[in-house]
Design an enzyme around this catalytic site. Structure first.
Site, PDB file in Angstrom:
ATOM      1  N   HIS A 175       0.826  -1.212   0.000  1.00 59.58           N
ATOM      2  CA  HIS A 175       0.000   0.000   0.000  1.00 59.58           C
ATOM      3  C   HIS A 175       0.861   1.264   0.000  1.00 59.58           C
ATOM      4  CE1 HIS A 175       0.654  -0.223   4.449  1.00 59.58           C
ATOM      5  NE2 HIS A 175       0.574   1.099   4.364  1.00 59.58           N
ATOM      6  N   ASP A 229       0.417  -7.749   1.586  1.00 57.91           N
ATOM      7  CA  ASP A 229       0.803  -6.336   1.690  1.00 57.91           C
ATOM      8  C   ASP A 229       2.317  -6.164   1.805  1.00 57.91           C
ATOM      9  OD1 ASP A 229       0.487  -3.641   1.717  1.00 57.91           O
ATOM     10  OD2 ASP A 229      -0.182  -3.503   3.791  1.00 57.91           O
ATOM     11  N   SER A 283       4.589   2.099   8.340  1.00 57.26           N
ATOM     12  CA  SER A 283       4.343   0.937   7.485  1.00 57.26           C
ATOM     13  C   SER A 283       5.641   0.513   6.813  1.00 57.26           C
ATOM     14  CB  SER A 283       3.295   1.279   6.422  1.00 57.26           C
ATOM     15  OG  SER A 283       2.068   1.576   7.017  1.00 57.26           O
TER      16      SER A 283
END
EC number: 3.4.21.-
Length: 734
Positions: A490, A544, A650
């Site tokens: 993402h 992810d 992230s």
């Protein structure tokens, strides 16, 4: 030096072969205490005859003073008394025994030295020792009374009574804090007037029974009764007075000197003296009364010493008596105040409950089993002691600084009640939860070896930044091996923007993104930034993750983490290393949420946001329900935890307690309540699952990621750079 041998009993003559020596006459003459109406020509043994009043006087006549100066070891002479011991009320034992001890010793100490008594007491576990003097005093005696207070020819009738609870410390006795001080004896009837029950032991609660109280000169009546140990523990909470017949009345703060030798009856008020508003005032009065007792008793003792005698005394004797009087020990006053304060605080919280809750509480509370009561009493005692340690009275100056203190306290109580209903928690369970979360119940200390290991691995963690035509952002990545770096899928979407064809992603990333590994304190210089090659062969939206490749800039790549892979832990501590909110590199230690507890965790967080919606301002994720995150809850490829890392973290590597790489931090949702940001849910995908997916998708890349040659090449290049830097540093010429 003359020698003197005690001959109290012929049976003890063989045991006392060592003769006692008599020291020379000095100024340190011991201050002697005598009973009232003692004749002058009484033989000065350790036992004094006592009249019916049992009053102890400090005046010493001329003849006794002269004898004391000649024989200062007189008070060391042994005292004796007789006793009968009836362990079983059904079987009467008329055997008479004799106990011996020094005048400064207690009655219990003398009894313990007796072989017969010590043998019988072994079988009387968890029982009260009840001692009744039936010849001279005619009352129940406190076992802590010094032998010097006993009249001659004293005879005790000793029985044993079953103790209801074990919170009393064995035998009820009062230790004599200062044997050199004068003692006062008086009687209190064991049954009160208004409130009949005034004693702890049922065997003492009999009609016509009297308690003989001994106290130090200068004490208050309240202090003497509280330290006696035989009266009910909440005696300090009531207003009471002692009456002598129908004429004289003595209050709590009356001195024991006024009631010496008298028989008094206690009259307790039906209403408790300590209401909620009077608690702080009463505590202050007790503290000041304690200081006054100590100070006043010393002043009275000194006045008594300096008072001239009619028969005349030398100045040396007066001076020596003044020196021999030590200051009183305040330890018993502190214990007394603690014992009185515990029931006050307990009563305060009980009275603060609504009446219906008190009725329910009184109905539920039944008398438990004896062993259960013992455990309950210990728990209550520990909680009361902990409460006293943390108890603090706020003065008016502090209260003026916080005018909304009462309103805030009511709001906190309301919140606790709502949480108890919502979570179906008892107050005790709710308290333990908050105690665990905020009371340092969970140890979060980290070993130095783990810190050093994490610090070394932090060199592999990079700060990723991009600017795609005004579309700016930042994230975290880490080097796996060589120039290959891992981040989240993402994050790549955020770089390239929406509706961008995947074939254009590598070029866009190469032009707009850069990575640095030295953003630990200050913003790195341009030489410390790496560009990214237009290469993106493997990524997975379900797990992810995405793999990018650094472009060489002449500097060696940081060490990779490919050798540190380990399965994800089910419980315990983990550590995240990243750049939350674009800040400097940080390490966050947090706990793993086990798989079976995830389903409880996330709906509760959602409920918290919905219940407290009226108190929030913005960004509450009200769309989440108890069915949200079900796929993540039962996903065995994910690792769930509580972390403070939010935006920008992230792609952070997740390490276990041993410093092994276990997951890639990918998912975290947060909401804002007021000015604070709270975490709702945090996930990371396990490295084992990611590597298995890479092996299935691109086996050649999987082999390259685990190629030792890449690591060897980076190490050699790093050594060459360090050697070049060493050669560039030239020594200064003189």
């Amino acid at each position: 030096m003359n020698s003197m041998k005690t001959e109290e009993n012929k049976s003890f003559s063989a045991m006392e072969d060592d003769q006692r020596t008599r020291p020379e006459v000095s100024k340190d003459t011991v201050m002697k205490q005598t009973h009232a109406d003692t004749p002058v020509d009484h033989c000065l043994s350790g036992i004094r005859k006592c009249s019916s009043t049992f009053k102890l006087k400090s005046e010493v006549n001329k003849h006794e003073t002269a004898l004391e100066m000649q024989n200062p070891n007189l008070n060391n002479k042994e005292c004796c008394f007789t006793f009968t011991l009836n362990g079983n009320s059904r079987k009467l034992d008329r055997s008479v025994f004799t106990a011996y001890g020094k005048p400064s010793e207690s009655i219990y100490s003398a009894l313990s030295a007796n072989d017969y008594f010590s043998e019988r007491i072994k079988n009387q576990f968890n029982k009260n020792i009840i001692v009744y003097e039936e010849k001279t005093i005619d009352g129940h005696i406190n076992l802590g009374m010094p032998l010097k207070c006993l009249p001659s020819d004293s005879h005790f009738k000793i029985t044993f009574g079953q103790r209801k609870s074990s919170k009393e410390d064995g035998h009820i006795l009062r230790q004599c804090e200062n044997p050199n001080m004068e003692c006062i004896l008086f009687h209190v009837v064991a049954i009160g007037r208004t409130r009949k029950k005034i004693v702890k032991i049922n065997e003492l609660h009999e009609k016509g029974s009297k308690l003989c109280i001994y106290a130090l000169k200068g004490e208050t009546i309240e202090g003497a009764l509280c330290k006696d140990g035989r009266f009910r523990s909440d005696i300090g909470e009531f207003e009471w007075k002692l009456k002598e017949g129908h004429k004289k009345i003595y209050g709590k703060q009356s001195m024991v000197d006024e009631v010496s030798g008298k028989v008094l009856e206690m009259d307790i008020s039906k209403k408790k003296a300590l209401q909620q508003k009077d608690i702080h005032k009463k505590i202050k009065q007790n503290e000041s009364a304690t200081d006054e007792i100590n100070h006043q008793s010393l002043i009275q003792s000194k006045k008594k010493v300096h008072k001239p005698k009619k028969d005349g005394e030398t100045k040396d004797v007066e001076h020596s008596r003044e020196q021999i009087l030590p200051p009183q020990d305040l330890s018993h006053y502190i214990k007394d105040k603690t014992r009185q304060t515990i029931p006050r605080i307990r009563n305060y919280y009980f009275c603060s409950l609504p009446r219906k809750y008190r009725q329910i509480n009184s109905q539920v509370r039944r008398r438990p089993h004896l062993g259960r009561r013992y455990a309950i009493n210990l728990d209550v005692q520990k909680e009361a002691i902990n409460l006293l340690k943390n108890y603090q009275t706020l003065n008016e100056a502090i209260m003026h600084q916080y005018p909304n203190f009462k309103e805030e306290a009511q709001w906190v109580r309301k919140y606790f009640r709502e949480e108890q209903k919502r979570m179906n928690l008892s107050p005790a369970k709710q308290f333990n939860i908050y105690k665990k979360d905020f009371g340092k119940m969970t140890a979060n200390s980290v070993s130095v070896a783990t810190c050093e290991q994490l610090t070394y691995y932090s060199k592999s963690v990079g700060f990723m930044q991009w600017d795609n035509n005004g579309n700016t952002g930042n994230a975290t990545c880490f080097v796996f091996n060589g120039g290959y770096i891992f981040t989240c899928r993402h994050v790549v979407h955020l770089m390239v923007g929406k509706n961008t064809h995947p074939s254009l992603w590598p070029d866009i990333i190469s032009k707009c993104a850069k990575v640095t590994f030295t953003y630990t304190e200050f913003c790195p210089t341009p030489d410390n930034w790496f560009s990214i090659e237009p290469w993106l062969k493997v990524s997975n939206e379900n797990l992810d993750y995405a793999i990018l490749k650094l472009k060489e800039n002449g500097n060696a790549f940081p060490p990779g983490l490919w050798r540190q892979i380990s399965p994800q832990p089910s419980t315990g501590l983990i550590y995240l290393i990243g750049h939350p909110e674009g800040q400097i590199k940080k390490i966050d230690g947090c706990t793993v949420i086990p798989l079976n507890e995830r389903l409880k965790k996330y709906p509760n967080d959602c409920q918290d946001g919905l219940v407290d919606l009226y108190d929030t301002t913005s960004n509450v994720y009200c769309m989440f329900t108890q069915r949200s995150f079900l796929s993540e809850v039962w996903n065995t490829h994910t690792l769930s935890y509580d972390t403070c890392f939010s935006d920008g973290s992230s792609g952070s590597p997740v390490f276990n307690a041993s410093g092994k790489l276990v997951a890639l931090h990918t998912f975290g949702l947060f909401y804002q309540r007021g000015f604070n940001v709270h975490a709702l849910i945090e996930f990371g995908y396990s490295m084992d699952s990611i590597l298995c997916d890479i092996k299935k998708t691109n086996e050649s890349l999987y082999k390259s990621l685990n190629d030792e040659k890449l690591e060897t090449y980076d190490e050699e290049k790093g050594k060459q750079e360090s050697s070049l830097q060493d050669h560039q540093i030239e020594p200064m010429e003189c």
